[in-house]
Design a protein around this motif. Structure first.
Motif, PDB file in Angstrom:
ATOM      1  N   ALA A 112      60.126   7.549  -3.730  1.00  0.00           N
ATOM      2  CA  ALA A 112      60.709   7.912  -2.237  1.00  0.00           C
ATOM      3  C   ALA A 112      62.278   7.578  -2.637  1.00  0.00           C
ATOM      4  CB  ALA A 112      60.243   6.985  -1.215  1.00  0.00           C
ATOM      5  N   TYR A 113      62.570   6.675  -3.385  1.00  0.00           N
ATOM      6  CA  TYR A 113      64.209   6.508  -3.476  1.00  0.00           C
ATOM      7  C   TYR A 113      64.649   7.574  -4.066  1.00  0.00           C
ATOM      8  CZ  TYR A 113      68.486   4.544  -5.607  1.00  0.00           C
ATOM      9  OH  TYR A 113      69.692   4.395  -6.005  1.00  0.00           O
ATOM     10  N   ARG A 114      64.097   8.040  -5.270  1.00  0.00           N
ATOM     11  CA  ARG A 114      64.714   9.179  -5.962  1.00  0.00           C
ATOM     12  C   ARG A 114      64.801  10.680  -5.156  1.00  0.00           C
ATOM     13  NH1 ARG A 114      60.906   7.651  -9.548  1.00  0.00           N
ATOM     14  NH2 ARG A 114      61.646   6.207 -11.085  1.00  0.00           N
ATOM     15  N   PHE A 115      63.832  10.761  -4.560  1.00  0.00           N
ATOM     16  CA  PHE A 115      63.690  11.968  -3.540  1.00  0.00           C
ATOM     17  C   PHE A 115      64.944  11.820  -2.368  1.00  0.00           C
ATOM     18  CE2 PHE A 115      62.476  13.224   0.411  1.00  0.00           C
ATOM     19  CZ  PHE A 115      62.310  14.858   0.431  1.00  0.00           C
ATOM     20  N   LEU A 116      64.954  10.487  -1.776  1.00  0.00           N
ATOM     21  CA  LEU A 116      65.927  10.277  -0.816  1.00  0.00           C
ATOM     22  C   LEU A 116      67.317  10.331  -1.126  1.00  0.00           C
ATOM     23  CD1 LEU A 116      63.745   7.958   1.448  1.00  0.00           C
ATOM     24  CD2 LEU A 116      64.258  10.200   2.043  1.00  0.00           C
ATOM     25  N   THR A 117      67.642   9.699  -2.311  1.00  0.00           N
ATOM     26  CA  THR A 117      69.018   9.903  -2.668  1.00  0.00           C
ATOM     27  C   THR A 117      69.404  11.160  -3.110  1.00  0.00           C
ATOM     28  OG1 THR A 117      68.659   7.907  -4.087  1.00  0.00           O
ATOM     29  CG2 THR A 117      70.271   9.103  -4.774  1.00  0.00           C
ATOM     30  N   ASP A 168      59.680  12.817   6.667  1.00  0.00           N
ATOM     31  CA  ASP A 168      58.305  12.843   6.429  1.00  0.00           C
ATOM     32  C   ASP A 168      57.929  12.801   5.002  1.00  0.00           C
ATOM     33  OD1 ASP A 168      57.913  12.836   9.101  1.00  0.00           O
ATOM     34  OD2 ASP A 168      57.121  14.940   9.423  1.00  0.00           O
ATOM     35  N   HIS A 169      58.434  13.602   4.035  1.00  0.00           N
ATOM     36  CA  HIS A 169      58.109  13.577   2.588  1.00  0.00           C
ATOM     37  C   HIS A 169      58.505  12.000   2.062  1.00  0.00           C
ATOM     38  CE1 HIS A 169      56.845  15.327  -0.790  1.00  0.00           C
ATOM     39  NE2 HIS A 169      58.201  15.100  -1.365  1.00  0.00           N
ATOM     40  N   GLY A 170      59.658  11.705   2.341  1.00  0.00           N
ATOM     41  CA  GLY A 170      59.965  10.215   1.918  1.00  0.00           C
ATOM     42  C   GLY A 170      58.898   9.301   2.283  1.00  0.00           C
ATOM     43  N   LEU A 171      58.279   9.354   3.788  1.00  0.00           N
ATOM     44  CA  LEU A 171      57.392   8.508   4.082  1.00  0.00           C
ATOM     45  C   LEU A 171      56.259   8.727   3.065  1.00  0.00           C
ATOM     46  CD1 LEU A 171      58.059   8.693   7.846  1.00  0.00           C
ATOM     47  CD2 LEU A 171      58.067   6.691   6.548  1.00  0.00           C
ATOM     48  N   THR A 172      55.959   9.879   2.951  1.00  0.00           N
ATOM     49  CA  THR A 172      54.814  10.266   2.223  1.00  0.00           C
ATOM     50  C   THR A 172      54.867   9.638   0.706  1.00  0.00           C
ATOM     51  OG1 THR A 172      54.120  12.099   3.496  1.00  0.00           O
ATOM     52  CG2 THR A 172      53.179  12.180   1.362  1.00  0.00           C
TER      53      THR A 172
END
Length: 168
Positions: free
Chosen positions: A115-120, A157-161
């Motif tokens: 999630a961290y990598r995606f959200l960054t 939503d994708h970060g949560l998933t």
């Protein structure tokens, strides 16, 4: 390895890499390369897909057509000894061990890191990002959701998933 593609901040496609690449081929060229981003759903890392249709190479003989890749494995003598006593030999045993580990799933930390990598990449410059990441690693889903409420819905939503796959 499923992937998820975003066009700007909207979820565009999710699925096997070749399926998503096929859908991306139908898009008009993007104004900026950063308008179309694809992420590995397991690691959260950004990936490049072959959007240009590549000519099919003639298939050769042998195992490579099955996707088998020979690589070196370095083990201690006691490991080799144990492997040699397993049914099917060393390669089959290693494949079974890897598949068993994959079936057990990712650890909580693996999910948070994905999630961290995606959200960054997708939310790094959005309001509340740093505090949301702190809440993410604290395991405080409610605070994370509150801090990410103003973000584009598909990104949030994708970060949560990725972070909490069993709940999302």
């Amino acid at each position: 390895m499923p992937v998820t593609a975003f066009v700007e901040n909207a979820l565009f496609a999710r699925g096997a890499p070749e399926e998503v690449a096929q859908r991306l081929r139908g898009l008009a060229p993007a104004a900026r390369s950063s308008d179309v981003l694809v992420f590995d759903d397991e690691s959260g890392k950004q990936v490049d897909l072959p959007v240009e249709a590549a000519p099919e190479a003639p298939r050769g003989r042998g195992r490579p057509s099955l996707g088998v890749a020979a690589r070196e494995v370095t083990l201690l003598p006691r490991h080799w000894e144990w492997l040699s006593g397993q049914p099917g030999g060393a390669s089959a045993t290693l494949r079974r061990l890897i598949e068993d580990a994959r079936k057990r799933g990712r650890s909580e930390r693996d999910c948070l890191d994905a999630a961290y990598r995606f959200l960054t990449v997708m939310a790094g410059d959005l309001s509340g990002y740093e505090e949301a990441i702190r809440a993410l690693y604290a395991g405080d889903r409610a605070r994370f959701e509150a801090l990410a409420a103003a973000w584009p819905q598909a990104v949030r939503d994708h970060g949560l998933t990725l972070a909490w796959p069993e709940i999302a």
